[in-house]
Design a protein around this motif. Sequence first.
Motif, short mmCIF file in Angstrom:
data_model
loop_
_atom_site.label_atom_id
_atom_site.label_comp_id
_atom_site.label_asym_id
_atom_site.label_seq_id
_atom_site.Cartn_x
_atom_site.Cartn_y
_atom_site.Cartn_z
N UNK A 176 0.81 -1.21 0.00
CA UNK A 176 0.00 0.00 0.00
C UNK A 176 0.84 1.26 0.00
N UNK A 177 2.05 1.17 0.56
CA UNK A 177 2.90 2.36 0.60
C UNK A 177 3.36 2.75 -0.80
N UNK A 178 3.91 1.78 -1.54
CA UNK A 178 4.42 2.07 -2.88
C UNK A 178 3.36 1.91 -3.97
N UNK A 179 2.19 1.36 -3.60
CA UNK A 179 1.17 1.05 -4.62
C UNK A 179 1.80 0.18 -5.71
N UNK A 180 2.46 -0.85 -5.24
CA UNK A 180 3.18 -1.74 -6.14
C UNK A 180 2.94 -3.18 -5.72
N UNK A 181 2.82 -4.07 -6.68
CA UNK A 181 2.62 -5.49 -6.39
C UNK A 181 3.85 -6.30 -6.80
N UNK A 182 4.16 -7.27 -5.97
CA UNK A 182 5.25 -8.20 -6.26
C UNK A 182 4.63 -9.58 -6.37
N UNK A 183 4.92 -10.29 -7.47
CA UNK A 183 4.31 -11.59 -7.70
C UNK A 183 5.38 -12.67 -7.78
N UNK A 184 5.18 -13.73 -7.01
CA UNK A 184 6.12 -14.86 -7.02
C UNK A 184 5.38 -16.07 -6.45
N UNK A 185 6.11 -17.03 -5.93
CA UNK A 185 5.51 -18.22 -5.31
C UNK A 185 6.06 -18.40 -3.91
N UNK A 186 5.36 -19.18 -3.11
CA UNK A 186 5.92 -19.61 -1.83
C UNK A 186 6.92 -20.72 -2.13
#
Length: 309
Positions: A176-186
């Motif tokens: 929410x701070x950067x309004x950025x999403x990071x996508x990966x896997x567990x």
Amino acid sequence: MKKPLVGAVFTALLLGATALPAAAVSNEAPASDQRATDRSTAAAAPGTKAKAVTFAGTVALSNCSGSVVRVPSSQPTDRALVLSNGHCLETGFPGPGQVIVDRPSSRSFTLLNASGGNAGTVRASKIAYGTMTDTDLSLYELTSTYRDIESRFGIKALDLDAAHPQAGRAITVASGYWKRMYKCNIDGFAYRLKEGRWTWKDSVRYTSPCQVIGGTSGSPVIDDATGKVVAVNNTINESGQRCTDNNPCEVDENGNVTVRRSIGYAQQTYTVVPCVGTGNKIDLNRPGCTLPKPAVAAAEQHHRSPALR
């Protein structure tokens, strides 16, 4: 030191704040991709269709990220809870063994809509729970109910998953701070994750695409297939050092240490669910609740219970 990376904990890295985590904010956005992107770099679980993960329900703190969350038993008339990291508390880092409960707070949070726009401001009434022992999380109780937030802003809370997350699942870390999403896997789970003075249990390990940065601390980790929150983002090994501030190491059951440079971690949140009682109140004495208790309460329980000696 270099400008802050995620999480973990540590003072000199934070710009414009005192005694707050390195995971907290940098005054500079990354040169590329500061705004939200929705890259499909990881597939959902086999046989499932990934849900559209958005920023709706996430919040920006003054130095970290967070999210408005609910447990299965939460009611529309309950005061809402905001989830973030223990190291993002305005009171500073809780020391090892320290647990904060029911401490008054008037902290404000910027609530985001689905596209990452500013939906409005919500305010805390208290820190319901906060610690950096065994886990790294904080829960704020708001002055607003879930119904208030939905009626006023059109925003629904994110659901906390009551089950242990699974390795291999596609996830999104929504800052929410950067309004950025990071996508990966567990990628898997660290039996113990040690960073400086702090030790966390059964931490979620990311695959390498989740190169989280300063300001992403406290971001919800969302299972792409279910849309539920399974963890809260908190740290990354910045430079390959061993078990130091900003460089967590993994310790297995036999005491063997593994360092994974540039790999990020999060703390599971299914443990929160059994600790939320009637009225959305944190009750550390509820059956199944394993979150650390304040030292005084723990000492009293120990004194009363010979079986624990």
